[in-house]
Design a protein around this motif. Structure first.
Motif, PDB file in Angstrom:
ATOM      1  N   ALA A  74       0.838  -1.184   0.000  1.00 27.07           N
ATOM      2  CA  ALA A  74       0.000   0.000   0.000  1.00 27.07           C
ATOM      3  C   ALA A  74       0.880   1.242   0.000  1.00 27.07           C
ATOM      4  O   ALA A  74       2.015   1.210   0.483  1.00 27.07           O
ATOM      5  N   ALA A  75       0.327   2.331  -0.519  1.00 22.51           N
ATOM      6  CA  ALA A  75       1.065   3.588  -0.597  1.00 22.51           C
ATOM      7  C   ALA A  75       0.247   4.709   0.028  1.00 22.51           C
ATOM      8  O   ALA A  75      -0.972   4.795  -0.168  1.00 22.51           O
ATOM      9  N   SER A  76       0.963   5.555   0.756  1.00 19.07           N
ATOM     10  CA  SER A  76       0.340   6.688   1.429  1.00 19.07           C
ATOM     11  C   SER A  76       1.060   7.978   1.045  1.00 19.07           C
ATOM     12  O   SER A  76       2.273   7.983   0.878  1.00 19.07           O
ATOM     13  N   ARG A  77       0.318   9.039   0.975  1.00 19.85           N
ATOM     14  CA  ARG A  77       0.923  10.338   0.680  1.00 19.85           C
ATOM     15  C   ARG A  77       1.604  10.946   1.908  1.00 19.85           C
ATOM     16  O   ARG A  77       2.316  11.946   1.793  1.00 19.85           O
ATOM     17  N   LEU A  78       1.401  10.363   3.049  1.00 21.05           N
ATOM     18  CA  LEU A  78       2.039  10.879   4.250  1.00 21.05           C
ATOM     19  C   LEU A  78       3.553  10.704   4.167  1.00 21.05           C
ATOM     20  O   LEU A  78       4.043   9.745   3.572  1.00 21.05           O
ATOM     21  N   ALA A  79       4.269  11.609   4.802  1.00 17.28           N
ATOM     22  CA  ALA A  79       5.725  11.555   4.779  1.00 17.28           C
ATOM     23  C   ALA A  79       6.290  10.689   5.894  1.00 17.28           C
ATOM     24  O   ALA A  79       7.492  10.409   5.913  1.00 17.28           O
ATOM     25  N   VAL A  80       5.431  10.233   6.796  1.00 20.78           N
ATOM     26  CA  VAL A  80       5.888   9.427   7.926  1.00 20.78           C
ATOM     27  C   VAL A  80       5.223   8.064   7.880  1.00 20.78           C
ATOM     28  O   VAL A  80       4.178   7.886   7.242  1.00 20.78           O
ATOM     29  N   THR A  81       5.814   7.118   8.564  1.00 24.44           N
ATOM     30  CA  THR A  81       5.219   5.791   8.609  1.00 24.44           C
ATOM     31  C   THR A  81       3.905   5.846   9.389  1.00 24.44           C
ATOM     32  O   THR A  81       3.749   6.625  10.319  1.00 24.44           O
ATOM     33  N   THR A  82       2.986   5.011   9.008  1.00 21.64           N
ATOM     34  CA  THR A  82       1.692   4.944   9.664  1.00 21.64           C
ATOM     35  C   THR A  82       1.152   3.521   9.582  1.00 21.64           C
ATOM     36  O   THR A  82       1.402   2.814   8.592  1.00 21.64           O
TER      37      THR A  82
END
Length: 124
Positions: A97-105
């Motif tokens: 999965a890919a997230s636009r957030l710059a940090v891990t979540t």
């Protein structure tokens, strides 16, 4: 938009190792936080590991942090999950999965882009 395609799943004996990969297409891959989740039939999707856009920060589910390693190669638009000392309970479908957030979540809702999944089966 990011399109994700997993590969590398298969059958392995307990105690063995397996590496799965996720190739991405689309723009700005290197700016996305990436993650692996897994989901067994009838169960909720479970966080496995995530890695931030630079690869400098990683996060693992407690039950997997000593056995699994997430990494990424931004030049190849690919994220990897190396799985060692596999157990039968690791048998399930693994999703990247890919997230636009710059940090891990760890939050599923933070990931708008998902691959189709790859099956990992660990025999006892």
């Amino acid at each position: 938009q990011v399109q994700l395609v997993e590969s590398g799943g298969g059958l392995v004996h307990a105690g063995g190792s397996l590496s799965v990969s996720c190739a991405a297409s689309g723009r700005a891959f290197s700016m996305y936080t990436l993650a692996w989740f897994r989901q067994a039939p009838g169960k909720e999707r479970e966080f496995v590991a995530s890695i931030n856009w630079r690869g400098a920060s990683t996060d693992y589910a407690d039950s997997m942090k000593d056995r699994f390693t997430i990494s990424r190669d931004n030049a190849k638009n690919t994220v990897y999950l190396q799985m060692n000392n596999l157990k039968p309970e690791d048998t399930t479908v693994y999703y990247c999965a890919a997230s636009r957030l710059a940090v891990t979540t760890r939050r599923i809702d933070d990931y708008p882009y998902w691959g189709q999944g790859t099956q990992v089966t660990v025999s006892s």
